[in-house]
Design an enzyme around this catalytic site. Structure first.
Site, short mmCIF file in Angstrom:
data_model
loop_
_atom_site.label_atom_id
_atom_site.label_comp_id
_atom_site.label_asym_id
_atom_site.label_seq_id
_atom_site.Cartn_x
_atom_site.Cartn_y
_atom_site.Cartn_z
N ASN A 97 6.82 6.88 14.40
CA ASN A 97 6.91 5.84 13.36
C ASN A 97 5.52 5.23 13.19
O ASN A 97 5.03 4.53 14.07
CB ASN A 97 7.93 4.78 13.79
CG ASN A 97 8.20 3.78 12.69
OD1 ASN A 97 8.21 4.13 11.51
ND2 ASN A 97 8.40 2.53 13.06
N ASP A 109 9.25 -3.15 19.56
CA ASP A 109 8.53 -3.25 18.28
C ASP A 109 7.88 -1.95 17.84
O ASP A 109 6.77 -1.95 17.30
CB ASP A 109 7.45 -4.35 18.34
CG ASP A 109 8.02 -5.71 17.98
OD1 ASP A 109 9.12 -5.75 17.40
OD2 ASP A 109 7.37 -6.72 18.29
N GLU A 163 21.38 1.45 19.63
CA GLU A 163 19.97 1.07 19.75
C GLU A 163 19.74 0.44 21.12
O GLU A 163 20.47 -0.46 21.54
CB GLU A 163 19.55 0.07 18.66
CG GLU A 163 18.05 -0.24 18.80
CD GLU A 163 17.50 -1.35 17.91
OE1 GLU A 163 18.08 -1.65 16.86
OE2 GLU A 163 16.44 -1.90 18.30
N LYS A 197 24.37 -2.31 19.50
CA LYS A 197 23.15 -2.71 20.20
C LYS A 197 23.67 -3.53 21.37
O LYS A 197 23.93 -4.73 21.25
CB LYS A 197 22.24 -3.54 19.27
CG LYS A 197 21.11 -4.23 20.00
CD LYS A 197 19.76 -3.97 19.41
CE LYS A 197 18.69 -4.66 20.25
NZ LYS A 197 17.41 -3.96 20.24
#
Ligand SMILES: Nc1ncnc2c1ncn2[C@@H]1O[C@H](COP(=O)(O)OP(=O)(O)O)[C@@H](O)[C@H]1O
Ligand SMILES: [Mg+2]
Length: 228
Positions: free
Chosen positions: A174, A12, A114, A37
């Site tokens: 981020n 997250d 990812e 992924k």
């Protein structure tokens, strides 16, 4: 081209958003981007891909590759792949993941992969995300947040990557919760402490806008340096 593996200091943190933004930016350079992924865990979506991450990534890269190849392992349990597989009695086969990767690598110029969680997220008893990065022979980007605590997580992640000789293109901060460190301070300290470049810092966004997000990445990062 070497694959680009998007990992993070935790779950997250923004791997999916950053990976989608990068895929969109690469496409603007006319590079045929594939996405993967390998492991996704969590609540299964009712329609489309089982994992929402795949929906975001496939949409950003505009690919229609089969879900069984871009996401060979989905577990409908919010846990690490190791724990989820144990709980569900599923055997994880890394050779199968590598085979899926090779199929994608044949049909695209570059694959953005990812990760899941952070770099020590376990897949098998003696096999974590970091081992997958090594097997894929990938360049890596570490996504980090601005939350207090991120310095510890970023240094840990960077040190383990360096110990395993993983090539790191840099850090992306981020700013998804906007309540942590002031960004200039964090950029200064993370680059000094890790000796890694901070490729860019991305602002908090109330609503995810892929095109705006990728414009922001492109403004600050020379995307061509990420592909080699
Ligand atoms: N720049 C951002 N601004 C605001 N919210 C963000 C931003 N990046 C991520 N988020 C929020 O954080 C959540 C986790 O991001 P995501 O990319 O899915 O993380 P990860 O892939 O590392 O688990 C997203 O669902 C979104 O709600
Ligand atoms: Mg994700």
């Amino acid at each position: 081209m070497k694959p680009l593996f998007i990992t993070a200091t935790d779950t997250d943190i923004g791997k999916t958003y950053v990976c989608a933004g990068l895929a969109h930016s690469l496409k603007k350079l006319d590079i045929d981007v594939g996405i993967m992924k390998p492991f996704a865990c969590g609540i299964k979506q009712k329609t489309g891909f089982s994992s929402n991450d795949l929906t975001i990534l496939a949409n950003a890269a505009m690919v229609d590759d089969d879900e069984t190849i871009i996401n060979p392992f989905f577990f409908p349990v919010p846990a690490s792949p190791y724990t989820a597989a144990k709980n569900l009695g599923v055997k994880i086969d890394i050779a199968h993941v590598m085979e899926c990767f090779r199929k994608l690598d044949k049909i695209h110029d570059i694959i953005l992969v990812e990760g899941i969680g952070g770099i020590m997220t376990p897949i098998l008893k003696d096999y974590a995300i970091i081992d997958l990065i090594k097997d894929l022979d990938a360049n890596t980007i570490i996504v980090t947040s601005s939350k207090i605590g991120t310095v510890n997580h970023t240094v840990l992640t960077s040190n383990i990557c360096k110990n395993m000789n993983i090539p790191i293109k840099g850090l992306i901060i981020n700013n998804f919760d906007s309540t942590g460190y002031p960004i200039p301070e964090l950029e200064r300290d993370l680059s000094a402490l890790t000796d890694l470049p901070v490729l860019c810092s991305l602002p908090h966004m109330k609503k995810f806008d892929l095109s705006k997000y990728s414009d922001l990445i492109q403004e600050k990062v020379d995307i061509s340096t990420l592909v080699s």
